[in-house]
Design a protein around this motif. Structure first.
Motif, short mmCIF file in Angstrom:
data_model
loop_
_atom_site.label_atom_id
_atom_site.label_comp_id
_atom_site.label_asym_id
_atom_site.label_seq_id
_atom_site.Cartn_x
_atom_site.Cartn_y
_atom_site.Cartn_z
N ASN A 199 0.96 -0.34 0.27
CA ASN A 199 0.27 0.17 -0.49
C ASN A 199 0.68 1.62 0.12
OD1 ASN A 199 -2.55 -1.17 -0.11
ND2 ASN A 199 -3.10 -0.49 1.96
N PHE A 200 2.20 1.33 0.82
CA PHE A 200 2.96 1.93 0.89
C PHE A 200 3.76 2.26 -0.80
CE2 PHE A 200 2.70 1.75 5.69
CZ PHE A 200 2.51 2.88 5.62
N SER A 201 4.05 1.58 -1.45
CA SER A 201 5.00 1.58 -2.51
C SER A 201 3.31 2.19 -3.30
CB SER A 201 4.86 0.47 -3.15
OG SER A 201 5.67 0.32 -4.29
N GLU A 202 2.27 1.45 -3.48
CA GLU A 202 1.04 2.45 -4.47
C GLU A 202 0.97 3.82 -3.81
OE1 GLU A 202 -0.74 -1.60 -5.27
OE2 GLU A 202 -1.84 -0.75 -3.54
N THR A 203 0.46 4.59 -2.88
CA THR A 203 0.35 5.45 -2.40
C THR A 203 1.80 6.39 -2.76
OG1 THR A 203 -0.55 4.73 -0.79
CG2 THR A 203 0.21 7.37 -0.28
N SER A 204 2.58 5.84 -2.29
CA SER A 204 4.12 6.24 -3.17
C SER A 204 4.03 7.04 -4.86
CB SER A 204 5.36 6.38 -2.65
OG SER A 204 5.08 4.73 -3.48
N THR A 205 3.66 6.32 -5.42
CA THR A 205 3.30 6.58 -6.47
C THR A 205 2.03 6.96 -7.28
OG1 THR A 205 4.04 3.92 -6.96
CG2 THR A 205 2.25 5.32 -9.03
N TYR A 206 0.69 7.35 -6.69
CA TYR A 206 -0.21 8.39 -6.75
C TYR A 206 0.14 9.73 -6.59
CZ TYR A 206 -2.96 4.34 -6.00
OH TYR A 206 -3.78 2.88 -6.35
N PRO B 91 -4.96 1.69 -11.89
CA PRO B 91 -3.45 1.96 -12.40
C PRO B 91 -4.45 3.32 -13.08
CG PRO B 91 -3.87 -0.34 -13.07
CD PRO B 91 -4.86 0.37 -12.51
N LYS B 92 -5.60 3.94 -13.12
CA LYS B 92 -5.60 5.55 -13.92
C LYS B 92 -6.27 5.45 -12.99
CE LYS B 92 -8.62 1.81 -15.54
NZ LYS B 92 -9.75 1.66 -16.48
N LEU B 93 -5.59 6.06 -10.99
CA LEU B 93 -6.35 7.23 -10.19
C LEU B 93 -5.99 8.25 -10.75
CD1 LEU B 93 -6.38 5.33 -6.42
CD2 LEU B 93 -5.29 8.13 -7.42
N VAL B 94 -4.94 8.76 -10.87
CA VAL B 94 -4.41 9.77 -11.07
C VAL B 94 -4.98 10.22 -12.04
CG1 VAL B 94 -2.90 11.22 -11.83
CG2 VAL B 94 -2.50 9.61 -10.09
N ASP B 95 -4.94 9.79 -13.13
CA ASP B 95 -5.95 10.34 -14.33
C ASP B 95 -7.45 10.49 -14.56
OD1 ASP B 95 -3.23 10.40 -15.67
OD2 ASP B 95 -3.96 8.00 -16.96
N LYS B 96 -8.29 9.68 -13.63
CA LYS B 96 -10.09 9.15 -13.45
C LYS B 96 -9.81 10.81 -11.89
CE LYS B 96 -11.45 5.27 -13.36
NZ LYS B 96 -12.63 5.40 -14.02
N VAL B 97 -9.03 11.20 -10.76
CA VAL B 97 -9.27 12.42 -10.19
C VAL B 97 -8.78 13.56 -11.29
CG1 VAL B 97 -8.66 12.92 -8.39
CG2 VAL B 97 -8.49 10.72 -8.34
N LEU B 98 -7.74 13.53 -11.58
CA LEU B 98 -8.04 14.80 -12.92
C LEU B 98 -9.31 14.96 -13.35
CD1 LEU B 98 -4.46 15.33 -13.24
CD2 LEU B 98 -5.27 16.34 -11.69
N GLU B 99 -9.34 14.28 -14.12
CA GLU B 99 -10.83 14.01 -14.99
C GLU B 99 -12.22 14.05 -14.57
OE1 GLU B 99 -13.28 11.62 -18.14
OE2 GLU B 99 -11.35 10.60 -16.80
N LEU B 100 -12.11 13.76 -13.26
CA LEU B 100 -13.50 13.39 -12.39
C LEU B 100 -13.43 15.22 -11.81
CD1 LEU B 100 -14.84 10.67 -11.12
CD2 LEU B 100 -15.83 11.85 -12.41
N MET B 101 -12.51 15.87 -11.27
CA MET B 101 -12.65 17.24 -10.92
C MET B 101 -12.45 17.94 -12.01
SD MET B 101 -8.44 16.74 -8.02
CE MET B 101 -9.14 18.80 -7.36
N LYS B 102 -12.09 18.18 -13.23
CA LYS B 102 -12.55 19.08 -14.27
C LYS B 102 -13.69 19.05 -14.50
CE LYS B 102 -10.79 19.82 -18.77
NZ LYS B 102 -9.87 19.68 -20.38
N GLU B 103 -14.52 17.91 -14.46
CA GLU B 103 -15.88 17.70 -15.21
C GLU B 103 -16.46 18.06 -13.57
OE1 GLU B 103 -16.18 13.86 -15.95
OE2 GLU B 103 -15.27 13.54 -17.79
N LEU B 104 -16.57 17.57 -12.84
CA LEU B 104 -17.16 19.04 -12.05
C LEU B 104 -17.03 20.10 -11.61
CD1 LEU B 104 -16.25 16.18 -8.64
CD2 LEU B 104 -18.31 16.67 -9.08
N LYS B 105 -15.99 20.44 -11.92
CA LYS B 105 -16.12 21.71 -11.94
C LYS B 105 -17.10 22.60 -13.06
CE LYS B 105 -11.99 26.01 -12.16
NZ LYS B 105 -10.95 26.00 -12.39
#
Length: 452
Positions: A22-29, A111-125
């Motif tokens: 989990n720590f490895s994955e979080t550091s990648t995010y 694998p798509k967490l960062v892209d999903k976060v940024l995309e959804l934040m943009k769509e919400l805005k």
């Protein structure tokens, strides 16, 4: 979420529960968001994005996850709250209903967490999605056992050591465990891709890599390769001075692997091997794939070839079917073995597991009492192991420390070492130093080092 923010002005906060994977994955995010200009939030300052990487290994872990989610929502008003990890996979619907949670990410979408976060934040805005978007995403149960994706991860976050994820999921289905349902079945990337990640870490100045995964020794089924082939390939990566293997199942530690590590250039004399129980009766109830004779052989063979090896052992107390005599077998078995430290945890009932079909139940107080007894045994073993090295020289990789605080690091065989604040220096960060090991520090959890 605050719709007036932009990625350039956003900051992020991260909370990780559970295992080294989990720590490895979080550091990648974290690294992915930093690549988009999103820096860490300053301490005491609300963040615009919060990522919570959860664990579900015990009922207590589930409870802590809920507490952390509520706390992050409370302390970061208006933030985009993302929950991922094992608890998120198993309890997606319940988490999605929690006030303040913006997004639940299951195992397949990591694998798509960062892209999903940024995309959804943009769509919400821009108002392109409504407030129910997250609830819609988890209307169906997340298909754990059908997870095929692999989220690569090789990052150090704000630490000195890198964490290289080489495998994910588990196909063992031990009776007490929910991991296959939380992370899917065992799968792995190619050796070539992992060597490339290690080479990149070396180019960035990394000196030590911790190899992480769920069932690392099972590496290779996806790519028709083997774990020892991976070990040999990583050992050849120039610039990486140290590797540590986070955990290996006893039945997957071949004598060939032990022999290789005994003479390896960079694999450290440090093993972590889950036992769970020292009773053959209980091991059968758990559906573990070894017995105590095999476990003892592996420990003794490691010590025969690598006398100074550090050996950590996972052990569970009070699982269903563990009668008092079975616990005594476990205690006596571990007391007699030359292991260094025990990672002890009381059994926790997990919904949907086969262990619930076992009729004999150990009450919670007794589970904790047994755990305490083994923790005391572990403390004595660890103290004795450290004490044997007082007065000897060792190589230590030091990690950065806050100004005015002692620096810490580990020897090749995982003895924690403390460099007093009076002689600590930034120039020692990420450096392998020759030291003389003195006595214990005040807390008794490290040996005091003197630079040679």
């Amino acid at each position: 979420m605050n719709n007036n923010t932009t990625s350039a002005s956003l900051t992020a906060r991260y909370y990780t529960l559970g295992c080294k994977l989990n720590f490895s994955e979080t550091s990648t995010y974290r690294r992915g968001l930093m690549d988009h200009g999103i820096e860490d939030a300053a301490e005491g300052t609300p963040a615009g994005i919060c990522i919570i990487n959860t664990c579900s290994v015990t009922g207590e872990a589930d409870h802590k996850c809920r507490q952390i989610i509520h706390r992050m929502v409370r302390e970061n008003p208006g933030a985009f709250i993302v929950v991922t990890g094992c608890y998120a996979q198993l309890e997606a619907k319940d988490i999605a209903k929690m006030p303040g949670v913006s997004l639940v990410i299951g195992a397949e979408d990591k694998p798509k967490l960062v892209d999903k976060v940024l995309e959804l934040m943009k769509e919400l805005k821009t108002g392109e999605v409504d407030d129910n978007y997250n609830k819609d995403l988890v209307d169906e149960e997340l298909p754990s056992l059908k997870v095929k994706g692999f989220a690569p991860s090789c990052s150090r976050g704000n630490r000195t050591r890198y964490w290289l994820k080489v495998q994910d999921g588990c196909s063992y289905f031990c009776t007490y465990c929910t991991i296959p349902f939380a992370r899917g079945l065992s799968r792995n990337p190619s050796i070539a891709s992992l060597v490339a990640q290690a080479e990149k870490a070396a180019a960035e100045g990394g000196k030590e890599i911790v190899i992480t995964g769920v069932n690392i020794g099972d590496f290779g089924h996806t790519t028709n390769e083997t774990f020892i082939d991976l070990v040999r390939a990583l050992d050849d990566v120039e610039g990486i001075k140290r590797y540590r293997i986070s955990s290996l199942e006893p039945d997957l530690i071949s004598d060939e692997l032990i022999e290789y590590c005994a003479h390896s250039r960079a694999f450290m004399p440090h093993f972590h091997i889950p036992l769970q129980s020292g009773s053959d009766t209980v091991l059968k109830l758990m559906h573990r794939r070894y017995d105590t004779a095999l476990f003892a052989h592996k420990i003794n063979y490691i010590k025969e070839l690598i006398p100074d090896a550090f050996i950590g052992v996972d052990v569970m107390t009070g699982c269903r079917g563990e009668h008092p005599e079975h616990f005594r077998e476990t205690y006596d078995f571990l007391a007699a073995l030359p292991v260094t430290q025990l990672h002890v945890f009381p059994y926790s009932e997990r919904p949907g597991t086969k262990a619930l079909d076992i009729p004999y139940v150990v009450d919670k107080a007794e589970r904790k009492r047994r755990a305490h007894e083994l923790i005391e045994l572990s403390g004595k073993k660890l103290h004795d192991f450290y004490a044997k090295h007082i007065g000897h020289d060792a190589e230590v990789l030091f990690e950065r420390a806050a100004e005015g605080k002692p620096m810490h690091g580990f020897t090749r065989n995982y003895i924690r070492v403390e460099l007093p604040a009076s002689i600590a220096s930034e120039r020692y960060d990420n450096e392998i130093m020759n030291v003389y090991l003195g006595g214990f520090n005040e807390e008794g959890n490290a040996l005091i080092a003197n630079i040679k």
